[in-house]
Design a protein around this motif. Structure first.
Motif, PDB file in Angstrom:
ATOM      1  N   PHE A 188       0.861  -1.030   0.160  1.00 48.27           N
ATOM      2  CA  PHE A 188      -0.043   0.007   0.025  1.00 48.27           C
ATOM      3  C   PHE A 188       0.772   1.156   0.186  1.00 48.27           C
ATOM      4  O   PHE A 188       0.338   2.381  -0.765  1.00 48.27           O
ATOM      5  N   GLY A 189       2.129   1.048   0.521  1.00 46.51           N
ATOM      6  CA  GLY A 189       3.021   2.361   0.677  1.00 46.51           C
ATOM      7  C   GLY A 189       3.395   2.633  -0.662  1.00 46.51           C
ATOM      8  O   GLY A 189       3.511   3.687  -1.139  1.00 46.51           O
ATOM      9  N   GLY A 212       0.798   4.002  -2.906  1.00 47.74           N
ATOM     10  CA  GLY A 212       0.720   5.424  -2.584  1.00 47.74           C
ATOM     11  C   GLY A 212       1.758   6.505  -3.055  1.00 47.74           C
ATOM     12  O   GLY A 212       1.551   7.470  -3.513  1.00 47.74           O
ATOM     13  N   ALA A 226       1.374   6.623  -6.913  1.00 44.60           N
ATOM     14  CA  ALA A 226       0.000   7.593  -7.355  1.00 44.60           C
ATOM     15  C   ALA A 226       0.494   9.054  -6.988  1.00 44.60           C
ATOM     16  O   ALA A 226       0.120   9.850  -7.953  1.00 44.60           O
ATOM     17  N   ALA A 227       1.078   9.289  -5.821  1.00 49.02           N
ATOM     18  CA  ALA A 227       1.693  10.679  -5.584  1.00 49.02           C
ATOM     19  C   ALA A 227       2.489  11.092  -6.881  1.00 49.02           C
ATOM     20  O   ALA A 227       2.591  12.442  -7.179  1.00 49.02           O
ATOM     21  N   ALA A 249       0.593   1.718  -9.685  1.00 42.28           N
ATOM     22  CA  ALA A 249      -0.177   2.023  -8.490  1.00 42.28           C
ATOM     23  C   ALA A 249      -1.228   1.294  -8.103  1.00 42.28           C
ATOM     24  O   ALA A 249      -1.504   0.766  -7.199  1.00 42.28           O
ATOM     25  N   ALA A 263      -1.731  -1.555  -5.484  1.00 41.31           N
ATOM     26  CA  ALA A 263      -2.863  -1.745  -4.454  1.00 41.31           C
ATOM     27  C   ALA A 263      -3.403  -3.207  -4.481  1.00 41.31           C
ATOM     28  O   ALA A 263      -3.751  -3.832  -3.326  1.00 41.31           O
TER      29      ALA A 263
END
Length: 67
Positions: free
Chosen positions: A9-10, A13, A16-17, A52, A56
């Motif tokens: 999940f990190g 994230g 995606a960032a 991403a 996920a």
């Protein structure tokens, strides 16, 4: 939820960032290097968004198996 799921999940994230940052530079800030690159920024941002989503999904799979 295990450590492996949290790592996935990190990663999701973070990817995606980065993708949103690239799209922001290209279409909102209109940074000269981003505009000059043509579709390169957009293509890389879309690849990062796909990465991403995959990360996920891997995080959900890891969470379901309690790893």
């Amino acid at each position: 939820m295990g450590a492996q799921a949290l790592i996935w999940f990190g990663v999701a994230g973070g990817a995606a960032a980065v993708a949103l940052s690239l799209l922001y530079d290209r279409y909102v800030r209109k940074a000269p290097r981003a505009v000059r690159s043509g579709g390169g920024f957009t293509l890389f941002a879309l690849c990062m968004l796909l990465f991403a989503v995959g990360a996920a999904v891997a995080g959900v799979a890891a969470a379901r198996t309690d790893r």
